[in-house]
Write a protein that holds these residues in place. Structure first.
Motif, mmCIF file in Angstrom:
data_model
loop_
_atom_site.group_PDB
_atom_site.id
_atom_site.type_symbol
_atom_site.label_atom_id
_atom_site.label_comp_id
_atom_site.label_asym_id
_atom_site.label_seq_id
_atom_site.Cartn_x
_atom_site.Cartn_y
_atom_site.Cartn_z
ATOM 1 N N GLU A 199 -7.704 -2.185 -2.333
ATOM 2 C CA GLU A 199 -8.730 -1.128 -2.319
ATOM 3 C C GLU A 199 -8.005 0.214 -2.294
ATOM 4 O O GLU A 199 -7.182 0.461 -1.410
ATOM 5 N N PHE A 200 -8.302 1.060 -3.256
ATOM 6 C CA PHE A 200 -7.593 2.319 -3.384
ATOM 7 C C PHE A 200 -8.369 3.531 -2.884
ATOM 8 O O PHE A 200 -7.810 4.613 -2.769
ATOM 9 N N ARG A 201 -9.653 3.347 -2.570
ATOM 10 C CA ARG A 201 -10.455 4.460 -2.054
ATOM 11 C C ARG A 201 -10.389 4.487 -0.532
ATOM 12 O O ARG A 201 -10.365 3.439 0.107
ATOM 13 N N HIS A 202 -10.357 5.683 0.037
ATOM 14 C CA HIS A 202 -10.291 5.811 1.496
ATOM 15 C C HIS A 202 -11.583 5.346 2.165
ATOM 16 O O HIS A 202 -11.544 4.660 3.181
ATOM 17 N N ALA A 203 -12.707 5.704 1.591
ATOM 18 C CA ALA A 203 -14.002 5.300 2.152
ATOM 19 C C ALA A 203 -14.224 3.810 1.880
ATOM 20 O O ALA A 203 -13.873 3.310 0.808
ATOM 21 N N PRO A 204 -14.802 3.085 2.838
ATOM 22 C CA PRO A 204 -15.045 1.650 2.624
ATOM 23 C C PRO A 204 -16.025 1.398 1.470
ATOM 24 O O PRO A 204 -17.004 2.129 1.309
ATOM 25 N N HIS A 205 -15.716 0.383 0.695
ATOM 26 C CA HIS A 205 -16.570 -0.032 -0.416
ATOM 27 C C HIS A 205 -16.710 -1.547 -0.399
ATOM 28 O O HIS A 205 -15.791 -2.257 -0.015
ATOM 29 N N SER A 206 -17.868 -2.035 -0.847
ATOM 30 C CA SER A 206 -18.001 -3.460 -1.148
ATOM 31 C C SER A 206 -17.717 -3.593 -2.643
ATOM 32 O O SER A 206 -18.014 -2.690 -3.423
ATOM 33 N N ASP B 46 0.839 -1.196 0.000
ATOM 34 C CA ASP B 46 0.000 0.000 0.000
ATOM 35 C C ASP B 46 0.878 1.252 0.000
ATOM 36 O O ASP B 46 0.639 2.189 -0.763
ATOM 37 N N MET B 47 1.924 1.252 0.823
ATOM 38 C CA MET B 47 2.843 2.389 0.897
ATOM 39 C C MET B 47 3.550 2.596 -0.439
ATOM 40 O O MET B 47 3.653 3.719 -0.932
ATOM 41 N N ALA B 48 4.028 1.512 -1.050
ATOM 42 C CA ALA B 48 4.746 1.625 -2.317
ATOM 43 C C ALA B 48 3.839 2.158 -3.429
ATOM 44 O O ALA B 48 4.255 3.017 -4.223
ATOM 45 N N LEU B 49 2.601 1.662 -3.488
ATOM 46 C CA LEU B 49 1.668 2.148 -4.505
ATOM 47 C C LEU B 49 1.361 3.634 -4.303
ATOM 48 O O LEU B 49 1.210 4.385 -5.273
ATOM 49 N N ASP B 50 1.290 4.080 -3.040
ATOM 50 C CA ASP B 50 1.079 5.500 -2.765
ATOM 51 C C ASP B 50 2.273 6.341 -3.218
ATOM 52 O O ASP B 50 2.102 7.488 -3.645
ATOM 53 N N LYS B 51 3.469 5.802 -3.121
ATOM 54 C CA LYS B 51 4.673 6.520 -3.580
ATOM 55 C C LYS B 51 4.711 6.579 -5.106
ATOM 56 O O LYS B 51 5.091 7.589 -5.685
ATOM 57 N N ILE B 52 4.324 5.481 -5.751
ATOM 58 C CA ILE B 52 4.342 5.420 -7.220
ATOM 59 C C ILE B 52 3.256 6.325 -7.807
ATOM 60 O O ILE B 52 3.474 7.009 -8.808
ATOM 61 N N VAL B 53 2.070 6.328 -7.170
ATOM 62 C CA VAL B 53 0.930 7.118 -7.654
ATOM 63 C C VAL B 53 0.391 7.950 -6.487
ATOM 64 O O VAL B 53 -0.582 7.572 -5.834
ATOM 65 N N PRO B 54 1.020 9.096 -6.207
ATOM 66 C CA PRO B 54 0.571 9.916 -5.076
ATOM 67 C C PRO B 54 -0.739 10.653 -5.375
ATOM 68 O O PRO B 54 -1.013 11.011 -6.527
#
Length: 138
Positions: A122-129, A65-73
């Protein structure tokens, strides 16, 4: 022969989540009797993805999750932010990780490696089903 089912994964917020057992609970009927086959999983969303990775150490999920956030901030100058600042970043991460995976089936079981599991990313902050289409071909 083919078998297919669409199911919904439980609501989760941003992160990499191990969902192997949850997926297995939905596809058990389709696995029965399959000697040799393939499971295809396809997520019907543009801001979450599926992948296979480490199933034991939770730190791997946090690191991914951290790496994906660094690649796509999220703080890039995104134009498409209709659903919030994580909108376009989520779509981009989905394209990088992917919407589908395939796993071999042997003797009615997923033929994953010892340390492999199915992830919902899951890339959205809000919970999703999230809806997933499972297709088994044998």
């Amino acid at each position: 022969m083919g078998w297919q089912k669409t199911f919904t994964l439980a609501r989760r917020s941003k992160g990499c989540h191990l969902v192997t057992d949850e997926v297995l609970s939905h596809i058990d009927a389709g696995l029965r009797g399959v000697q040799v086959g393939v499971l295809y999983l396809f997520i019907q969303h543009t801001s979450a993805a599926l992948t296979i990775n480490e199933n034991y150490d939770k730190d791997v999920r946090r690191d991914m999750d951290m790496a994906l956030d660094k690649i796509v901030p999220e703080n890039l100058d995104w134009m498409h932010t209709d659903e919030g600042p994580d909108d376009s970043a989520s779509h981009t991460k989905t394209s990088l990780v992917g919407t589908s995976i395939c796993i071999p089936i042997t003797d009615g079981r997923l033929n994953l490696g010892t340390w492999q599991g199915i992830y919902l990313t899951e890339f959205r902050h809000a919970p999703h089903s999230r809806k997933v289409v499972a297709t088994i071909l044998s």
